[in-house]
Motif scaffolding. Structure first.
Motif, PDB file in Angstrom:
ATOM      1  N   THR A 283       0.869  -1.181   0.000  1.00  0.00           N
ATOM      2  CA  THR A 283       0.000   0.000   0.000  1.00  0.00           C
ATOM      3  C   THR A 283       0.898   1.220   0.000  1.00  0.00           C
ATOM      4  O   THR A 283       1.692   1.415   0.928  1.00  0.00           O
ATOM      5  CB  THR A 283      -0.905   0.016   1.246  1.00  0.00           C
ATOM      6  OG1 THR A 283      -1.729  -1.151   1.258  1.00  0.00           O
ATOM      7  CG2 THR A 283      -1.784   1.269   1.256  1.00  0.00           C
ATOM      8  N   LEU A 284       0.812   2.013  -1.056  1.00  0.00           N
ATOM      9  CA  LEU A 284       1.693   3.156  -1.221  1.00  0.00           C
ATOM     10  C   LEU A 284       0.892   4.404  -1.556  1.00  0.00           C
ATOM     11  O   LEU A 284      -0.177   4.329  -2.160  1.00  0.00           O
ATOM     12  CB  LEU A 284       2.696   2.910  -2.358  1.00  0.00           C
ATOM     13  CG  LEU A 284       3.626   1.707  -2.240  1.00  0.00           C
ATOM     14  CD1 LEU A 284       4.445   1.558  -3.512  1.00  0.00           C
ATOM     15  CD2 LEU A 284       4.541   1.840  -1.029  1.00  0.00           C
ATOM     16  N   GLY A 285       1.436   5.557  -1.174  1.00  0.00           N
ATOM     17  CA  GLY A 285       0.947   6.843  -1.619  1.00  0.00           C
ATOM     18  C   GLY A 285       2.004   7.504  -2.473  1.00  0.00           C
ATOM     19  O   GLY A 285       3.087   6.945  -2.718  1.00  0.00           O
ATOM     20  N   PRO A 286       1.755   8.732  -2.935  1.00  0.00           N
ATOM     21  CA  PRO A 286       2.716   9.407  -3.817  1.00  0.00           C
ATOM     22  C   PRO A 286       4.079   9.649  -3.187  1.00  0.00           C
ATOM     23  O   PRO A 286       5.047   9.873  -3.916  1.00  0.00           O
ATOM     24  CB  PRO A 286       2.009  10.727  -4.143  1.00  0.00           C
ATOM     25  CG  PRO A 286       0.561  10.490  -3.884  1.00  0.00           C
ATOM     26  CD  PRO A 286       0.510   9.501  -2.762  1.00  0.00           C
ATOM     27  N   ARG A 287       4.191   9.605  -1.872  1.00  0.00           N
ATOM     28  CA  ARG A 287       5.468   9.908  -1.221  1.00  0.00           C
ATOM     29  C   ARG A 287       6.170   8.676  -0.653  1.00  0.00           C
ATOM     30  O   ARG A 287       7.127   8.801   0.103  1.00  0.00           O
ATOM     31  CB  ARG A 287       5.259  10.931  -0.109  1.00  0.00           C
ATOM     32  CG  ARG A 287       4.264  10.507   0.948  1.00  0.00           C
ATOM     33  CD  ARG A 287       4.046  11.566   2.013  1.00  0.00           C
ATOM     34  NE  ARG A 287       4.818  11.301   3.203  1.00  0.00           N
ATOM     35  CZ  ARG A 287       4.667  11.952   4.365  1.00  0.00           C
ATOM     36  NH1 ARG A 287       3.781  12.934   4.441  1.00  0.00           N
ATOM     37  NH2 ARG A 287       5.402  11.661   5.402  1.00  0.00           N
ATOM     38  N   SER A 288       5.731   7.470  -1.035  1.00  0.00           N
ATOM     39  CA  SER A 288       6.315   6.259  -0.463  1.00  0.00           C
ATOM     40  C   SER A 288       6.719   5.278  -1.551  1.00  0.00           C
ATOM     41  O   SER A 288       6.379   5.435  -2.728  1.00  0.00           O
ATOM     42  CB  SER A 288       5.337   5.605   0.521  1.00  0.00           C
ATOM     43  OG  SER A 288       4.089   5.348  -0.091  1.00  0.00           O
ATOM     44  N   MET A 289       7.456   4.252  -1.162  1.00  0.00           N
ATOM     45  CA  MET A 289       7.919   3.219  -2.090  1.00  0.00           C
ATOM     46  C   MET A 289       8.180   1.929  -1.317  1.00  0.00           C
ATOM     47  O   MET A 289       8.266   1.933  -0.088  1.00  0.00           O
ATOM     48  CB  MET A 289       9.212   3.659  -2.798  1.00  0.00           C
ATOM     49  CG  MET A 289      10.397   3.847  -1.858  1.00  0.00           C
ATOM     50  SD  MET A 289      12.013   3.964  -2.665  1.00  0.00           S
ATOM     51  CE  MET A 289      12.311   2.236  -3.067  1.00  0.00           C
ATOM     52  N   PHE A 290       8.320   0.823  -2.080  1.00  0.00           N
ATOM     53  CA  PHE A 290       8.786  -0.414  -1.465  1.00  0.00           C
ATOM     54  C   PHE A 290       9.828  -1.040  -2.366  1.00  0.00           C
ATOM     55  O   PHE A 290       9.926  -0.736  -3.567  1.00  0.00           O
ATOM     56  CB  PHE A 290       7.637  -1.395  -1.200  1.00  0.00           C
ATOM     57  CG  PHE A 290       7.239  -2.244  -2.391  1.00  0.00           C
ATOM     58  CD1 PHE A 290       7.806  -3.495  -2.607  1.00  0.00           C
ATOM     59  CD2 PHE A 290       6.276  -1.803  -3.287  1.00  0.00           C
ATOM     60  CE1 PHE A 290       7.446  -4.268  -3.688  1.00  0.00           C
ATOM     61  CE2 PHE A 290       5.894  -2.571  -4.383  1.00  0.00           C
ATOM     62  CZ  PHE A 290       6.482  -3.820  -4.577  1.00  0.00           C
TER      63      PHE A 290
ATOM     64  N   VAL B  31      12.874  -5.865  -7.180  1.00  0.00           N
ATOM     65  CA  VAL B  31      11.782  -4.951  -7.516  1.00  0.00           C
ATOM     66  C   VAL B  31      11.893  -3.695  -6.674  1.00  0.00           C
ATOM     67  O   VAL B  31      12.330  -3.739  -5.517  1.00  0.00           O
ATOM     68  CB  VAL B  31      10.400  -5.622  -7.296  1.00  0.00           C
ATOM     69  CG1 VAL B  31      10.169  -5.964  -5.820  1.00  0.00           C
ATOM     70  CG2 VAL B  31       9.273  -4.743  -7.820  1.00  0.00           C
ATOM     71  N   GLU B  32      11.524  -2.585  -7.288  1.00  0.00           N
ATOM     72  CA  GLU B  32      11.437  -1.305  -6.586  1.00  0.00           C
ATOM     73  C   GLU B  32      10.286  -0.528  -7.221  1.00  0.00           C
ATOM     74  O   GLU B  32      10.244  -0.394  -8.447  1.00  0.00           O
ATOM     75  CB  GLU B  32      12.748  -0.534  -6.733  1.00  0.00           C
ATOM     76  CG  GLU B  32      12.754   0.839  -6.097  1.00  0.00           C
ATOM     77  CD  GLU B  32      14.073   1.560  -6.365  1.00  0.00           C
ATOM     78  OE1 GLU B  32      15.056   1.258  -5.647  1.00  0.00           O
ATOM     79  OE2 GLU B  32      14.127   2.391  -7.289  1.00  0.00           O
ATOM     80  N   VAL B  33       9.366  -0.042  -6.402  1.00  0.00           N
ATOM     81  CA  VAL B  33       8.190   0.660  -6.913  1.00  0.00           C
ATOM     82  C   VAL B  33       7.948   1.916  -6.095  1.00  0.00           C
ATOM     83  O   VAL B  33       7.843   1.852  -4.866  1.00  0.00           O
ATOM     84  CB  VAL B  33       6.929  -0.228  -6.866  1.00  0.00           C
ATOM     85  CG1 VAL B  33       5.714   0.541  -7.380  1.00  0.00           C
ATOM     86  CG2 VAL B  33       7.121  -1.498  -7.687  1.00  0.00           C
ATOM     87  N   PHE B  34       7.842   3.061  -6.780  1.00  0.00           N
ATOM     88  CA  PHE B  34       7.466   4.313  -6.154  1.00  0.00           C
ATOM     89  C   PHE B  34       5.961   4.519  -6.308  1.00  0.00           C
ATOM     90  O   PHE B  34       5.390   4.246  -7.376  1.00  0.00           O
ATOM     91  CB  PHE B  34       8.215   5.488  -6.786  1.00  0.00           C
ATOM     92  CG  PHE B  34       9.644   5.619  -6.342  1.00  0.00           C
ATOM     93  CD1 PHE B  34       9.978   6.450  -5.288  1.00  0.00           C
ATOM     94  CD2 PHE B  34      10.648   4.891  -6.961  1.00  0.00           C
ATOM     95  CE1 PHE B  34      11.295   6.573  -4.863  1.00  0.00           C
ATOM     96  CE2 PHE B  34      11.968   4.994  -6.552  1.00  0.00           C
ATOM     97  CZ  PHE B  34      12.288   5.845  -5.491  1.00  0.00           C
ATOM     98  N   GLY B  35       5.337   5.027  -5.251  1.00  0.00           N
ATOM     99  CA  GLY B  35       3.897   5.217  -5.275  1.00  0.00           C
ATOM    100  C   GLY B  35       3.416   6.181  -6.326  1.00  0.00           C
ATOM    101  O   GLY B  35       2.288   6.056  -6.832  1.00  0.00           O
ATOM    102  N   ASP B  36       4.242   7.166  -6.708  1.00  0.00           N
ATOM    103  CA  ASP B  36       3.817   8.121  -7.728  1.00  0.00           C
ATOM    104  C   ASP B  36       3.991   7.573  -9.139  1.00  0.00           C
ATOM    105  O   ASP B  36       3.741   8.281 -10.116  1.00  0.00           O
ATOM    106  CB  ASP B  36       4.544   9.453  -7.579  1.00  0.00           C
ATOM    107  CG  ASP B  36       6.055   9.335  -7.689  1.00  0.00           C
ATOM    108  OD1 ASP B  36       6.560   8.224  -7.938  1.00  0.00           O
ATOM    109  OD2 ASP B  36       6.738  10.360  -7.520  1.00  0.00           O
ATOM    110  N   ALA B  37       4.404   6.295  -9.252  1.00  0.00           N
ATOM    111  CA  ALA B  37       4.543   5.652 -10.560  1.00  0.00           C
ATOM    112  C   ALA B  37       3.559   4.496 -10.710  1.00  0.00           C
ATOM    113  O   ALA B  37       3.801   3.554 -11.456  1.00  0.00           O
ATOM    114  CB  ALA B  37       5.969   5.155 -10.758  1.00  0.00           C
TER     115      ALA B  37
END
Length: 255
Positions: free
Chosen positions: A117-124, A144-150
């Motif tokens: 669960t991500l928002g625009p300012r977070s990543m995992f 894997v790397e995912v930014f919430g704004d993507a």
């Protein structure tokens, strides 16, 4: 291909003989870098609640908050430069770390089943790094790397690849590419790491191939991040969360 490691996080507590519940603690301390986490029926929940502290606030720019577990840990003595993944020049160990090799494979199929669960300012992210028992054993394989704004309605930009850092045998090979995947649902992110290269997979489909191969044992880090300086006044952001249901490792399969 037999399974050599299988973690489902279904015990009464986190197995600290395998997992260190702190993010690169040599640069601060295990207490200051501690993860906020819980074990439930669907796995390990790493979260960043509002009161979670900023990590290495006097050293790291931009400011970040992180909850992470790592499957190996070590450092040199306090005051030395001998720590894992130094993020700037001149870093000194603040708390010596005992050597822990909970899950530190050298080649094989490594898989992480997770949702976020991500928002625009977070990543995992889920990534592997060398133990750095020698300075050049420091490369990274990013599953894997995912930014919430993507993240879009039915797609997400997934970053995968290799970072050499100070490993002279590797070159930078890393990019972020869109995929039709909902990261809020459980998916498998994996690498098939062989002596002749690394394949990167999502739900058992190869999304990248590399002919590079770090030639040393590597630990696994699972983490969720929040970047406070990206907050927008008046915009509510969800609590960042990474839920890991399973981590598995198997011996390499001949091609």
């Amino acid at each position: 291909m037999g399974t050599t490691f299988d973690e489902t996080f279904d015990g009464p507590g986190l197995d600290t003989a395998v997992w260190t519940p702190a993010y690169l603690p040599a640069w601060s301390s295990r207490a200051a870098a501690a993860a906020t986490y819980a074990l439930t029926d669907d796995g390990l929940h790493l979260t960043i609640p509002d009161d979670h502290p900023v990590w290495c606030p006097d050293l790291h720019e931009p400011p970040l908050r992180v909850s992470a577990v790592q499957s190996g840990n070590r450092s040199g003595p306090v005051g030395s430069t001998d720590g894992q993944q130094p993020f700037r020049e001149g870093l000194l160990v603040r708390e010596e770390q005992p050597e822990v090799r909970g899950f530190v494979p050298h080649l094989g199929r490594i898989e992480v089943e997770c949702r976020a669960t991500l928002g625009p300012r977070s990543m995992f992210s889920a990534w592997m790094i060398g133990m750095e028992d020698r300075p050049e054993r420091c490369g990274e394989i990013c599953l894997v790397e995912v930014f919430g704004d993507a993240i879009g309605e039915d797609t997400a930009v997934l970053a995968t690849g290799l970072h050499p850092f100070r490993d002279p045998a590797l070159v930078e090979e890393f990019s972020a590419d869109p995929h039709r995947v909902d990261v809020a649902e459980f998916h498998w992110y994996a690498v098939d790491w062989r002596a002749d290269g690394v394949d990167f997979l999502v739900d058992d489909h190869v999304v990248r191939r590399s002919v590079q191969s770090p030639d040393y044992p590597m630990l696994l880090i699972l983490a969720v991040f929040d970047f406070p300086d990206r907050a927008v006044p008046g915009r509510p952001d969800p609590t960042p969360e990474l839920v890991v249901r399973r981590v598995s490792g198997a011996a390499p399969q001949p091609r």
